[in-house]
Design a protein around this motif. Structure first.
Motif, PDB file in Angstrom:
ATOM      1  N   UNK A  65       0.824  -1.207   0.000  1.00  0.00           N
ATOM      2  CA  UNK A  65       0.000   0.000   0.000  1.00  0.00           C
ATOM      3  C   UNK A  65       0.858   1.257   0.000  1.00  0.00           C
ATOM      4  N   UNK A  66       1.936   1.242   0.770  1.00  0.00           N
ATOM      5  CA  UNK A  66       2.827   2.410   0.824  1.00  0.00           C
ATOM      6  C   UNK A  66       3.498   2.647  -0.531  1.00  0.00           C
ATOM      7  N   UNK A  67       3.988   1.569  -1.140  1.00  0.00           N
ATOM      8  CA  UNK A  67       4.686   1.699  -2.422  1.00  0.00           C
ATOM      9  C   UNK A  67       3.754   2.193  -3.527  1.00  0.00           C
ATOM     10  N   UNK A  68       2.474   1.798  -3.448  1.00  0.00           N
ATOM     11  CA  UNK A  68       1.501   2.212  -4.469  1.00  0.00           C
ATOM     12  C   UNK A  68       0.772   3.504  -4.085  1.00  0.00           C
ATOM     13  N   UNK A  69       1.180   4.104  -2.973  1.00  0.00           N
ATOM     14  CA  UNK A  69       0.559   5.342  -2.494  1.00  0.00           C
ATOM     15  C   UNK A  69      -0.956   5.167  -2.348  1.00  0.00           C
ATOM     16  N   UNK A  70      -1.335   4.028  -1.799  1.00  0.00           N
ATOM     17  CA  UNK A  70      -2.754   3.704  -1.629  1.00  0.00           C
ATOM     18  C   UNK A  70      -3.179   3.918  -0.182  1.00  0.00           C
ATOM     19  N   UNK A  71      -4.478   4.093   0.018  1.00  0.00           N
ATOM     20  CA  UNK A  71      -5.010   4.272   1.375  1.00  0.00           C
ATOM     21  C   UNK A  71      -6.275   3.447   1.543  1.00  0.00           C
ATOM     22  N   UNK A  72      -6.475   2.968   2.769  1.00  0.00           N
ATOM     23  CA  UNK A  72      -7.695   2.239   3.096  1.00  0.00           C
ATOM     24  C   UNK A  72      -8.873   3.204   3.035  1.00  0.00           C
ATOM     25  N   UNK A  81     -17.846   0.999  -4.574  1.00  0.00           N
ATOM     26  CA  UNK A  81     -16.815  -0.037  -4.531  1.00  0.00           C
ATOM     27  C   UNK A  81     -17.081  -1.022  -3.396  1.00  0.00           C
ATOM     28  N   UNK A  82     -17.365  -0.510  -2.221  1.00  0.00           N
ATOM     29  CA  UNK A  82     -17.657  -1.380  -1.079  1.00  0.00           C
ATOM     30  C   UNK A  82     -18.900  -2.220  -1.330  1.00  0.00           C
ATOM     31  N   UNK A  83     -19.906  -1.624  -1.967  1.00  0.00           N
ATOM     32  CA  UNK A  83     -21.136  -2.358  -2.248  1.00  0.00           C
ATOM     33  C   UNK A  83     -20.891  -3.564  -3.131  1.00  0.00           C
ATOM     34  N   UNK A  97     -12.261  -8.524   2.639  1.00  0.00           N
ATOM     35  CA  UNK A  97     -10.942  -7.931   2.879  1.00  0.00           C
ATOM     36  C   UNK A  97     -11.071  -6.426   3.092  1.00  0.00           C
ATOM     37  N   UNK A  98     -10.024  -5.806   3.578  1.00  0.00           N
ATOM     38  CA  UNK A  98     -10.002  -4.349   3.623  1.00  0.00           C
ATOM     39  C   UNK A  98      -9.967  -3.813   2.195  1.00  0.00           C
ATOM     40  N   UNK A  99     -10.460  -2.631   2.012  1.00  0.00           N
ATOM     41  CA  UNK A  99     -10.551  -2.040   0.673  1.00  0.00           C
ATOM     42  C   UNK A  99      -9.676  -0.797   0.624  1.00  0.00           C
ATOM     43  N   UNK A 100      -8.877  -0.698  -0.423  1.00  0.00           N
ATOM     44  CA  UNK A 100      -7.975   0.447  -0.574  1.00  0.00           C
ATOM     45  C   UNK A 100      -8.063   0.999  -1.989  1.00  0.00           C
ATOM     46  N   UNK A 101      -7.703   2.270  -2.121  1.00  0.00           N
ATOM     47  CA  UNK A 101      -7.693   2.934  -3.421  1.00  0.00           C
ATOM     48  C   UNK A 101      -6.358   3.651  -3.589  1.00  0.00           C
ATOM     49  N   UNK A 102      -5.754   3.488  -4.771  1.00  0.00           N
ATOM     50  CA  UNK A 102      -4.520   4.191  -5.117  1.00  0.00           C
ATOM     51  C   UNK A 102      -4.857   5.238  -6.169  1.00  0.00           C
ATOM     52  N   UNK A 103      -4.538   6.475  -5.879  1.00  0.00           N
ATOM     53  CA  UNK A 103      -4.846   7.563  -6.811  1.00  0.00           C
ATOM     54  C   UNK A 103      -3.760   7.644  -7.879  1.00  0.00           C
ATOM     55  N   UNK A 104      -3.904   6.856  -8.928  1.00  0.00           N
ATOM     56  CA  UNK A 104      -2.947   6.870 -10.035  1.00  0.00           C
ATOM     57  C   UNK A 104      -3.646   6.507 -11.333  1.00  0.00           C
ATOM     58  N   UNK A 116      -5.808 -14.555   4.906  1.00  0.00           N
ATOM     59  CA  UNK A 116      -7.121 -14.155   4.394  1.00  0.00           C
ATOM     60  C   UNK A 116      -7.776 -13.133   5.316  1.00  0.00           C
ATOM     61  N   UNK A 117      -7.465 -13.186   6.593  1.00  0.00           N
ATOM     62  CA  UNK A 117      -8.036 -12.233   7.550  1.00  0.00           C
ATOM     63  C   UNK A 117      -7.371 -10.870   7.469  1.00  0.00           C
ATOM     64  N   UNK A 118      -6.127 -10.843   6.986  1.00  0.00           N
ATOM     65  CA  UNK A 118      -5.384  -9.584   6.885  1.00  0.00           C
ATOM     66  C   UNK A 118      -5.281  -9.095   5.444  1.00  0.00           C
ATOM     67  N   UNK A 119      -6.086  -9.662   4.567  1.00  0.00           N
ATOM     68  CA  UNK A 119      -5.991  -9.318   3.154  1.00  0.00           C
ATOM     69  C   UNK A 119      -6.508  -7.908   2.895  1.00  0.00           C
ATOM     70  N   UNK A 120      -5.959  -7.294   1.862  1.00  0.00           N
ATOM     71  CA  UNK A 120      -6.429  -5.998   1.402  1.00  0.00           C
ATOM     72  C   UNK A 120      -6.586  -6.062  -0.111  1.00  0.00           C
ATOM     73  N   UNK A 121      -7.670  -5.525  -0.628  1.00  0.00           N
ATOM     74  CA  UNK A 121      -7.923  -5.472  -2.063  1.00  0.00           C
ATOM     75  C   UNK A 121      -7.838  -4.011  -2.478  1.00  0.00           C
ATOM     76  N   UNK A 122      -6.934  -3.735  -3.394  1.00  0.00           N
ATOM     77  CA  UNK A 122      -6.679  -2.354  -3.804  1.00  0.00           C
ATOM     78  C   UNK A 122      -6.978  -2.168  -5.284  1.00  0.00           C
ATOM     79  N   UNK A 123      -7.652  -1.079  -5.619  1.00  0.00           N
ATOM     80  CA  UNK A 123      -7.880  -0.707  -7.014  1.00  0.00           C
ATOM     81  C   UNK A 123      -7.343   0.701  -7.220  1.00  0.00           C
ATOM     82  N   UNK A 124      -6.958   0.999  -8.455  1.00  0.00           N
ATOM     83  CA  UNK A 124      -6.511   2.355  -8.767  1.00  0.00           C
ATOM     84  C   UNK A 124      -7.686   3.173  -9.303  1.00  0.00           C
ATOM     85  N   UNK A 125      -7.573   4.482  -9.150  1.00  0.00           N
ATOM     86  CA  UNK A 125      -8.618   5.346  -9.692  1.00  0.00           C
ATOM     87  C   UNK A 125      -8.646   5.267 -11.212  1.00  0.00           C
ATOM     88  N   UNK A 126      -7.498   4.974 -11.815  1.00  0.00           N
ATOM     89  CA  UNK A 126      -7.456   4.795 -13.258  1.00  0.00           C
ATOM     90  C   UNK A 126      -8.296   3.622 -13.716  1.00  0.00           C
TER      91      UNK A 126
END
Length: 305
Positions: A65-72, A81-83, A97-104, A116-126
């Protein structure tokens, strides 16, 4: 290795993950033994290897998340997205999972986490700007399949050996550059020792690279298949793949290179168009292979266009 969900168990994927981890484990043991024999310090080798393994395994989600500049993000911040993720997790009968977005601008998605309990799913705004609801749902189902089959955890652990070997090889290389001027007997022995460590590390890196790439290509096909079966719309995932792959080719090369380190976890690889060693040893199967599999699955499910 699959937790109990409505995602169909993929025994071929499980077998490939077990075989890959077993082979990497053998290589890892041989690597540690070789380093101990060369460096002659068990404590140093164990501290370095153990420290890096702990860091990569325990903090893999935070590092990604840090490397991709993403946030929960919360449901209030990203209700659409959550829906979709809520509905897919309910359909799959799996923890959300937790949900994150990277503004790129790079259109992509990935899943990370040590369990699986600590998983995070991240999508970019692009990605969210380019895809319609059905296409985005297909991508999210693909990523949730990675979480359900635990291959995110396996890839995190499997990639550790290559990371350690690469770091040691690089350290040894720079040691020869800055320490090669000594000509006395002890200096010559140290120089030969550094060269031996660099050679062993380079060989281990090459072996782990090939094993991980082979596993990664199969896991992407497995996730395409499982995600499309969950949604029942392989054509939507195929459309998302086509859009994302085409738009990635138009992203500036500088931005693609910055994201290449995460290719093994991305929905689609951040690669420049054209043939290269990177495309030959890709973490993903070709777009044609993925589309052909989805077309066959669409026919099998009797999907109506």
């Amino acid at each position: 290795m699959t937790m109990r969900t409505r995602f169909r168990p993929d025994h071929q994927l499980t077998t490939r993950m077990l075989v890959t981890v077993f082979l990497l484990g053998l290589v890892y043991v041989a690597f540690i033994v070789a380093l101990i024999l060369l460096i002659k310090s068990v404590v140093v080798v164990v501290l370095i290897a153990g420290g890096l393994l702990f860091t990569q395994f325990w903090f893999s989600d935070r590092i990604a998340l840090y490397a991709m500049r993403a946030r929960i993000v919360t449901p209030e911040e990203e209700p659409h997205l959550h829906g979709m993720i809520d509905r897919l997790c309910a359909t799959a009968d799996m923890p959300k999972p937790r949900v994150a977005v990277a503004d790129m601008e790079l259109p992509n998605a990935f899943a990370a986490g040590r369990s699986t309990r600590r998983a995070v799913l991240c999508v970019t705004t692009g990605l969210t700007r380019r895809l319609d609801t059905g296409e985005l749902e297909g991508v999210l189902a693909h990523e949730l399949s990675h979480v359900a089959h635990r291959d995110v955890v396996v890839m995190t652990v499997a990639s550790f050996l290559g990371v350690v070997a690469g770091l040691i090889a690089r350290f040894a290389f720079y040691s020869t550059l800055f320490g090669g001027g000594r000509r006395d007997r002890d200096g010559g022995q140290v120089f030969l020792l550094i060269l031996a460590v660099m050679a062993v590390s380079a060989a281990v890196y090459a072996i782990s690279f090939l094993l991980i790439r082979a596993l990664s290509r199969y896991r992407e096909l497995a996730a395409d298949r499982a995600g499309a079966q969950l949604t029942g719309h392989p054509s939507a995932l195929a459309s998302a793949l086509t859009k994302v792959s085409g738009d990635i080719a138009r992203i500036p090369t500088r931005d693609l290179r910055a994201a290449e380190a995460f290719n093994a976890f991305f929905f689609a690889p951040a690669l420049s168009p054209g043939f290269s060693l990177s495309s030959l040893m890709s973490t993903h199967p070709t777009l044609r292979q993925r589309l052909d599999q989805l077309a066959a699955l669409s026919t099998e499910l009797g999907e109506v266009s």
